[in-house]
Design a protein around this motif. Sequence first.
Motif, PDB file in Angstrom:
ATOM      1  N   TRP A   1       0.830  -1.204   0.000  1.00 54.74           N
ATOM      2  CA  TRP A   1       0.000   0.000   0.000  1.00 54.74           C
ATOM      3  C   TRP A   1       0.865   1.256   0.000  1.00 54.74           C
ATOM      4  O   TRP A   1       0.525   2.260  -0.634  1.00 54.74           O
ATOM      5  CB  TRP A   1      -0.939   0.000   1.216  1.00 54.74           C
ATOM      6  CG  TRP A   1      -2.177  -0.810   1.007  1.00 54.74           C
ATOM      7  CD1 TRP A   1      -2.506  -2.005   1.562  1.00 54.74           C
ATOM      8  CD2 TRP A   1      -3.275  -0.458   0.154  1.00 54.74           C
ATOM      9  NE1 TRP A   1      -3.724  -2.446   1.109  1.00 54.74           N
ATOM     10  CE2 TRP A   1      -4.233  -1.511   0.246  1.00 54.74           C
ATOM     11  CE3 TRP A   1      -3.556   0.616  -0.677  1.00 54.74           C
ATOM     12  CZ2 TRP A   1      -5.434  -1.496  -0.453  1.00 54.74           C
ATOM     13  CZ3 TRP A   1      -4.771   0.625  -1.385  1.00 54.74           C
ATOM     14  CH2 TRP A   1      -5.676  -0.417  -1.265  1.00 54.74           C
ATOM     15  N   THR A   2       1.987   1.204   0.715  1.00 59.12           N
ATOM     16  CA  THR A   2       2.901   2.350   0.734  1.00 59.12           C
ATOM     17  C   THR A   2       3.466   2.612  -0.657  1.00 59.12           C
ATOM     18  O   THR A   2       3.518   3.756  -1.119  1.00 59.12           O
ATOM     19  CB  THR A   2       4.057   2.091   1.724  1.00 59.12           C
ATOM     20  OG1 THR A   2       3.512   1.915   3.032  1.00 59.12           O
ATOM     21  CG2 THR A   2       5.029   3.259   1.736  1.00 59.12           C
ATOM     22  N   ILE A   3       3.894   1.516  -1.329  1.00 56.78           N
ATOM     23  CA  ILE A   3       4.431   1.651  -2.685  1.00 56.78           C
ATOM     24  C   ILE A   3       3.361   2.187  -3.630  1.00 56.78           C
ATOM     25  O   ILE A   3       3.623   3.065  -4.462  1.00 56.78           O
ATOM     26  CB  ILE A   3       4.957   0.295  -3.190  1.00 56.78           C
ATOM     27  CG1 ILE A   3       6.206  -0.108  -2.389  1.00 56.78           C
ATOM     28  CG2 ILE A   3       5.289   0.364  -4.678  1.00 56.78           C
ATOM     29  CD1 ILE A   3       6.698  -1.501  -2.710  1.00 56.78           C
ATOM     30  N   LEU A   4       2.129   1.667  -3.479  1.00 59.52           N
ATOM     31  CA  LEU A   4       1.031   2.132  -4.325  1.00 59.52           C
ATOM     32  C   LEU A   4       0.773   3.613  -4.088  1.00 59.52           C
ATOM     33  O   LEU A   4       0.590   4.388  -5.040  1.00 59.52           O
ATOM     34  CB  LEU A   4      -0.235   1.314  -4.028  1.00 59.52           C
ATOM     35  CG  LEU A   4      -1.491   1.716  -4.808  1.00 59.52           C
ATOM     36  CD1 LEU A   4      -1.270   1.560  -6.310  1.00 59.52           C
ATOM     37  CD2 LEU A   4      -2.697   0.892  -4.358  1.00 59.52           C
ATOM     38  N   GLY A   5       0.749   4.019  -2.810  1.00 57.50           N
ATOM     39  CA  GLY A   5       0.512   5.425  -2.486  1.00 57.50           C
ATOM     40  C   GLY A   5       1.586   6.334  -3.053  1.00 57.50           C
ATOM     41  O   GLY A   5       1.293   7.398  -3.605  1.00 57.50           O
ATOM     42  N   LEU A   6       2.848   5.890  -2.943  1.00 59.84           N
ATOM     43  CA  LEU A   6       3.954   6.684  -3.497  1.00 59.84           C
ATOM     44  C   LEU A   6       3.868   6.771  -5.010  1.00 59.84           C
ATOM     45  O   LEU A   6       4.141   7.821  -5.605  1.00 59.84           O
ATOM     46  CB  LEU A   6       5.298   6.058  -3.080  1.00 59.84           C
ATOM     47  CG  LEU A   6       5.651   6.161  -1.598  1.00 59.84           C
ATOM     48  CD1 LEU A   6       6.897   5.347  -1.297  1.00 59.84           C
ATOM     49  CD2 LEU A   6       5.850   7.618  -1.180  1.00 59.84           C
ATOM     50  N   THR A   7       3.488   5.648  -5.633  1.00 67.17           N
ATOM     51  CA  THR A   7       3.365   5.633  -7.094  1.00 67.17           C
ATOM     52  C   THR A   7       2.267   6.578  -7.566  1.00 67.17           C
ATOM     53  O   THR A   7       2.457   7.363  -8.507  1.00 67.17           O
ATOM     54  CB  THR A   7       3.064   4.205  -7.581  1.00 67.17           C
ATOM     55  OG1 THR A   7       4.100   3.325  -7.139  1.00 67.17           O
ATOM     56  CG2 THR A   7       2.974   4.158  -9.098  1.00 67.17           C
ATOM     57  N   VAL A   8       1.098   6.498  -6.885  1.00 72.10           N
ATOM     58  CA  VAL A   8      -0.022   7.389  -7.247  1.00 72.10           C
ATOM     59  C   VAL A   8       0.379   8.846  -7.026  1.00 72.10           C
ATOM     60  O   VAL A   8       0.093   9.723  -7.857  1.00 72.10           O
ATOM     61  CB  VAL A   8      -1.275   7.044  -6.410  1.00 72.10           C
ATOM     62  CG1 VAL A   8      -2.360   8.105  -6.604  1.00 72.10           C
ATOM     63  CG2 VAL A   8      -1.801   5.678  -6.806  1.00 72.10           C
ATOM     64  N   GLY A   9       1.060   9.125  -5.911  1.00 73.71           N
ATOM     65  CA  GLY A   9       1.505  10.485  -5.629  1.00 73.71           C
ATOM     66  C   GLY A   9       2.456  11.000  -6.689  1.00 73.71           C
ATOM     67  O   GLY A   9       2.377  12.169  -7.101  1.00 73.71           O
ATOM     68  N   LEU A  10       3.367  10.106  -7.136  1.00 72.67           N
ATOM     69  CA  LEU A  10       4.319  10.501  -8.175  1.00 72.67           C
ATOM     70  C   LEU A  10       3.607  10.805  -9.484  1.00 72.67           C
ATOM     71  O   LEU A  10       3.919  11.792 -10.169  1.00 72.67           O
ATOM     72  CB  LEU A  10       5.347   9.382  -8.373  1.00 72.67           C
ATOM     73  CG  LEU A  10       6.423   9.626  -9.431  1.00 72.67           C
ATOM     74  CD1 LEU A  10       7.237  10.870  -9.088  1.00 72.67           C
ATOM     75  CD2 LEU A  10       7.332   8.408  -9.563  1.00 72.67           C
TER      76      LEU A  10
ATOM     77  N   LEU B   1       0.486  11.790  -9.855  1.00 72.54           N
ATOM     78  CA  LEU B   1      -0.242  13.051  -9.705  1.00 72.54           C
ATOM     79  C   LEU B   1       0.709  14.240  -9.785  1.00 72.54           C
ATOM     80  O   LEU B   1       0.395  15.272 -10.388  1.00 72.54           O
ATOM     81  CB  LEU B   1      -0.983  13.066  -8.362  1.00 72.54           C
ATOM     82  CG  LEU B   1      -2.159  12.097  -8.246  1.00 72.54           C
ATOM     83  CD1 LEU B   1      -2.725  12.118  -6.827  1.00 72.54           C
ATOM     84  CD2 LEU B   1      -3.261  12.455  -9.247  1.00 72.54           C
ATOM     85  N   ALA B   2       1.895  14.088  -9.163  1.00 71.57           N
ATOM     86  CA  ALA B   2       2.878  15.177  -9.201  1.00 71.57           C
ATOM     87  C   ALA B   2       3.351  15.444 -10.619  1.00 71.57           C
ATOM     88  O   ALA B   2       3.485  16.601 -11.046  1.00 71.57           O
ATOM     89  CB  ALA B   2       4.065  14.831  -8.301  1.00 71.57           C
ATOM     90  N   LEU B   3       3.601  14.340 -11.360  1.00 67.21           N
ATOM     91  CA  LEU B   3       4.018  14.499 -12.754  1.00 67.21           C
ATOM     92  C   LEU B   3       2.917  15.138 -13.588  1.00 67.21           C
ATOM     93  O   LEU B   3       3.175  15.986 -14.455  1.00 67.21           O
ATOM     94  CB  LEU B   3       4.407  13.134 -13.331  1.00 67.21           C
ATOM     95  CG  LEU B   3       5.695  12.516 -12.774  1.00 67.21           C
ATOM     96  CD1 LEU B   3       5.872  11.095 -13.309  1.00 67.21           C
ATOM     97  CD2 LEU B   3       6.912  13.366 -13.145  1.00 67.21           C
ATOM     98  N   GLY B   4       1.678  14.712 -13.311  1.00 68.40           N
ATOM     99  CA  GLY B   4       0.544  15.294 -14.043  1.00 68.40           C
ATOM    100  C   GLY B   4       0.391  16.778 -13.755  1.00 68.40           C
ATOM    101  O   GLY B   4       0.142  17.573 -14.666  1.00 68.40           O
ATOM    102  N   LEU B   5       0.560  17.139 -12.472  1.00 72.35           N
ATOM    103  CA  LEU B   5       0.455  18.546 -12.095  1.00 72.35           C
ATOM    104  C   LEU B   5       1.574  19.362 -12.727  1.00 72.35           C
ATOM    105  O   LEU B   5       1.356  20.481 -13.218  1.00 72.35           O
ATOM    106  CB  LEU B   5       0.508  18.662 -10.565  1.00 72.35           C
ATOM    107  CG  LEU B   5       0.397  20.074  -9.995  1.00 72.35           C
ATOM    108  CD1 LEU B   5      -0.934  20.707 -10.396  1.00 72.35           C
ATOM    109  CD2 LEU B   5       0.528  20.030  -8.471  1.00 72.35           C
ATOM    110  N   SER B   6       2.776  18.768 -12.732  1.00 75.01           N
ATOM    111  CA  SER B   6       3.906  19.473 -13.348  1.00 75.01           C
ATOM    112  C   SER B   6       3.656  19.687 -14.838  1.00 75.01           C
ATOM    113  O   SER B   6       3.930  20.765 -15.390  1.00 75.01           O
ATOM    114  CB  SER B   6       5.198  18.666 -13.154  1.00 75.01           C
ATOM    115  OG  SER B   6       5.503  18.534 -11.792  1.00 75.01           O
ATOM    116  N   GLY B   7       3.119  18.652 -15.477  1.00 77.91           N
ATOM    117  CA  GLY B   7       2.819  18.776 -16.903  1.00 77.91           C
ATOM    118  C   GLY B   7       1.772  19.838 -17.168  1.00 77.91           C
ATOM    119  O   GLY B   7       1.891  20.632 -18.111  1.00 77.91           O
TER     120      GLY B   7
END
Length: 221
Positions: free
Chosen positions: A171-180, A182-188
């Motif tokens: 779940w931690t890995i999944l949360g970090l992946t989803v966060g990454l 979203l961050a990439l999407g926001l940056s884009g």
Amino acid sequence: MARHADENYRKLSKTEQEQVQRIFIQLVRPGEGTEDTRRLATKAELSQANWGLVNQLADARLVVTSRNADNQETVEVVHEALIRNWGELRQWIDTDRSFRAWQEGLRSRIHQWEETQRDEGALLRGAALAEAEEKLKQRQDDLAQAEQEFIKKSIILRDREQNQRERARRWTILGLTVGLILALGLSGSMLINYREAVKSQRCIKESIRVVKFVFCLINAE
């Protein structure tokens, strides 16, 4: 007494002799820097399958059977002189001394577990559990049912906690992946917005130039 024990032992079949060996090593508490002493064992510890042979040994006056305060059937060596002087028994004890010392320690842990109303916190963990799991594989026939149950419950708890940690890790890995993501999407999105803003500024500047040019033409006329 030792001669009497030898005579009765030799009358038994090979299978019965192996059973007698298992019975007697449970009737001796290995000393730690002191002499070995006799130990009172219950029927539950020796198992129903061995109890008929226990009664034979009692008839031969090599052991004494009785009942404890909880009305459990018990057995012990008839006299500690048998422990000191019977060569066969001395050999069995010396061979299994390490195992029996470990087993006595296990029984102390079980007693603590029972006193805490079988609290999971009193079960085996870490290196102690790894050793007990190995003993269960190697010496299951020499472990009482209660001892086997204690080890198995410890294994079940360990496996459950490992599964919980593994799920938490996933779940931690999944949360970090989803966060990454979203961050990439926001940056884009921010990059796109920045580019659009730059384009808008260029259009405004171009419009201002046109307006200024028109004003210059008007003033020139």
